[in-house]
Write a protein that holds these residues in place. Sequence first.
Motif, PDB file in Angstrom:
ATOM      1  N   ASP A 278       2.771   4.768  -5.990  1.00 51.41           N
ATOM      2  CA  ASP A 278       3.849   4.445  -5.067  1.00 51.41           C
ATOM      3  C   ASP A 278       3.630   3.001  -4.601  1.00 51.41           C
ATOM      4  N   GLU A 279       4.518   2.471  -3.787  1.00 46.50           N
ATOM      5  CA  GLU A 279       4.312   1.141  -3.212  1.00 46.50           C
ATOM      6  C   GLU A 279       5.024   1.089  -1.864  1.00 46.50           C
ATOM      7  N   GLY A 280       4.278   0.700  -0.833  1.00 43.87           N
ATOM      8  CA  GLY A 280       4.844   0.659   0.517  1.00 43.87           C
ATOM      9  C   GLY A 280       6.149  -0.122   0.589  1.00 43.87           C
ATOM     10  N   CYS A 281       6.244  -1.224  -0.145  1.00 38.28           N
ATOM     11  CA  CYS A 281       7.467  -2.038  -0.124  1.00 38.28           C
ATOM     12  C   CYS A 281       8.657  -1.234  -0.645  1.00 38.28           C
ATOM     13  N   THR A 282       8.435  -0.529  -1.743  1.00 37.27           N
ATOM     14  CA  THR A 282       9.504   0.252  -2.364  1.00 37.27           C
ATOM     15  C   THR A 282       9.961   1.353  -1.410  1.00 37.27           C
ATOM     16  N   TRP A 350      -0.684  -8.402   1.016  1.00 37.57           N
ATOM     17  CA  TRP A 350       0.148  -9.513   0.556  1.00 37.57           C
ATOM     18  C   TRP A 350       1.632  -9.148   0.519  1.00 37.57           C
ATOM     19  N   CYS A 351       1.960  -7.857   0.649  1.00 30.89           N
ATOM     20  CA  CYS A 351       3.394  -7.492   0.643  1.00 30.89           C
ATOM     21  C   CYS A 351       3.667  -6.262   1.507  1.00 30.89           C
ATOM     22  N   CYS A 352       3.105  -5.094   1.123  1.00 31.79           N
ATOM     23  CA  CYS A 352       3.515  -3.825   1.742  1.00 31.79           C
ATOM     24  C   CYS A 352       3.257  -3.755   3.250  1.00 31.79           C
ATOM     25  N   THR A 353       2.108  -4.287   3.698  1.00 31.09           N
ATOM     26  CA  THR A 353       1.792  -4.203   5.123  1.00 31.09           C
ATOM     27  C   THR A 353       2.891  -4.905   5.933  1.00 31.09           C
TER      28      THR A 353
END
Length: 578
Positions: A278-282, A350-353
């Motif tokens: 999965d990915e937090g951003c998505t 670098w992105c999801c947080t």
Amino acid sequence: MNSRFVLRCALAAVVACAALPAGDLNDRFHLTLMRVTAGGPPRYTDALVLADVTGEPMRRFTEYSGDVSGRWVGALASVTPYVESEPQQLAPLVASILKLQKPGGYFGRAFGAAIGHDEMALLWGNGRLLIGLLEFHQRHPSPELLNSARRLGDFLVSIAPQMNSDELQQRVDQGDFAAAYICWTQQIEGLVELARVTGERRYLDLARSIAARLRRIPGQHGHGYLTSVRGLVDLYQATNEKAFLEQAIHEYSGVIDSGNLLVQGAVPEAFAPHIRRDEGCTEADWLRLSLALWRITHEAEYLRQAELTLFNEYALNQFSTGDYGSRVLAPTGISTGIDADGAGEARCWWCCTLHGLRAFHDIFDSVFRAESGDLWYDLPVDGRGKADKLAVAAESSLEANSKIRLRVTAADARPRAIHVRVPEWAASLAIEVNGDPEHGPVAAGYRTLRRAWHAGDVVELKYEPRTRAVAVPKSGRYALFHGPWLLAADSQMSPFFFDEPNPGNRLRLAVAADGSVKLEPAPGAKGRFAVPAARFLADYLPEGYPMLPQKVALRPIAEQTSAPSLSWYFLFKLEGKP
Ligand SMILES: [Zn+2]
């Protein structure tokens, strides 16, 4: 950590709590806010944030010029309404970014004449920076910032003939994942906002031409694609042209129909056939897109999807540190191991947080809805709502006792309605107003409470969560829900459930025609991010020794945030079901 720093953290904690009513959602917001403003590693120091606009390779991903800096600025600017004071680091850092703009209008490394990985990566980062700066501009309008955003927009307009090319689209989509053509299509979001604040048509025209090129392809980067689809919704709102809304809805349905929406409300980092993590951003994008489509169409299915993601995948994805990131998807749930490509879980600072923090704005904004002087309580979480002079705060203890309290904090003498949603996961909803039971019908999914409200009035909501088994298509497996929560066995509370072999473990449950199941309650400890109202025991037959039936503890995957990373097993086989 020096003492001044500790004091700043403590102050930040106080102001964040003061601005929002108590509850699990506020607590989750606060956890990530503190991670971004004071936590680590790595800490978001000026040097770390600015590295992608100076172009210095001091950390990973500086070739995505403007990515971390844009997200950091956009996230903190967007959540400003929910804290009493903006982080002191924010405004000076924006000023530093503006000074680093290149004569060509873009930020970061050099943009070469031939479009390859580095150029696409730069475009990705600059797109995130454009929207991030404009989100800051919404709070702090300034001619300098607008001029800078315009120069970046003009750079994008200048390269459009080169970028709007079938040959280029095909080439970069075949050669790259994160630096593929989505780096171009995600520009729609920033361009629409730039058109809105400047009133200049050429940015909208460019957004239209990019929208025509958006397509979903196998193995694509979910975050880049969904960010582009969110842009389509913005484009519809800016132009009022139905075709863009229809396009967004078509793409939204396409994600579901192509098997890219998982049972826990997750959309994978990479689309099928490369579903690995999965990915937090998505997840943040899916949540924001679902909420945006709900607000526009009022179709309950979008709100249901947003709620599924919020209570399950979005909670699971949040690490105990406050970071969002990636976890490994396994055939029966989530694994702490590595995926088929050798990648494991990651806290993606670098992105999801940052993108994870940014989504809280959309969530808080969707808890209540004001329409025609009435107030609608849509999402059963903590938050604040206002319709004219009626203001209400929701304080949720759903996790502990299935209750939510609505407190009227301001009112005029006019009779107004508060409409309370009865979610499909609730068998019933008992309501008391100032201690007196209120009875009434459920109409179109809502209970209506109409009266002349007074400040200090209290509405108590007591939900009766349904426990149910949901068949997962094409898998021969079932997911168990209690209320909004997906239940799982985990490697901490039920290590033996993970003994080899385990894919053939079978739960012994009687499933009624309407999907209802009965589980044995097993009240658990209260605590931060715990859901004691949804803890159970179930009997099962272990695959390795079905002659000796065992018991397994089941609890919401949302509890992951309170624990070290665990494996979660939530795609169950049932005894007697093929
Ligand atoms: Zn991410």
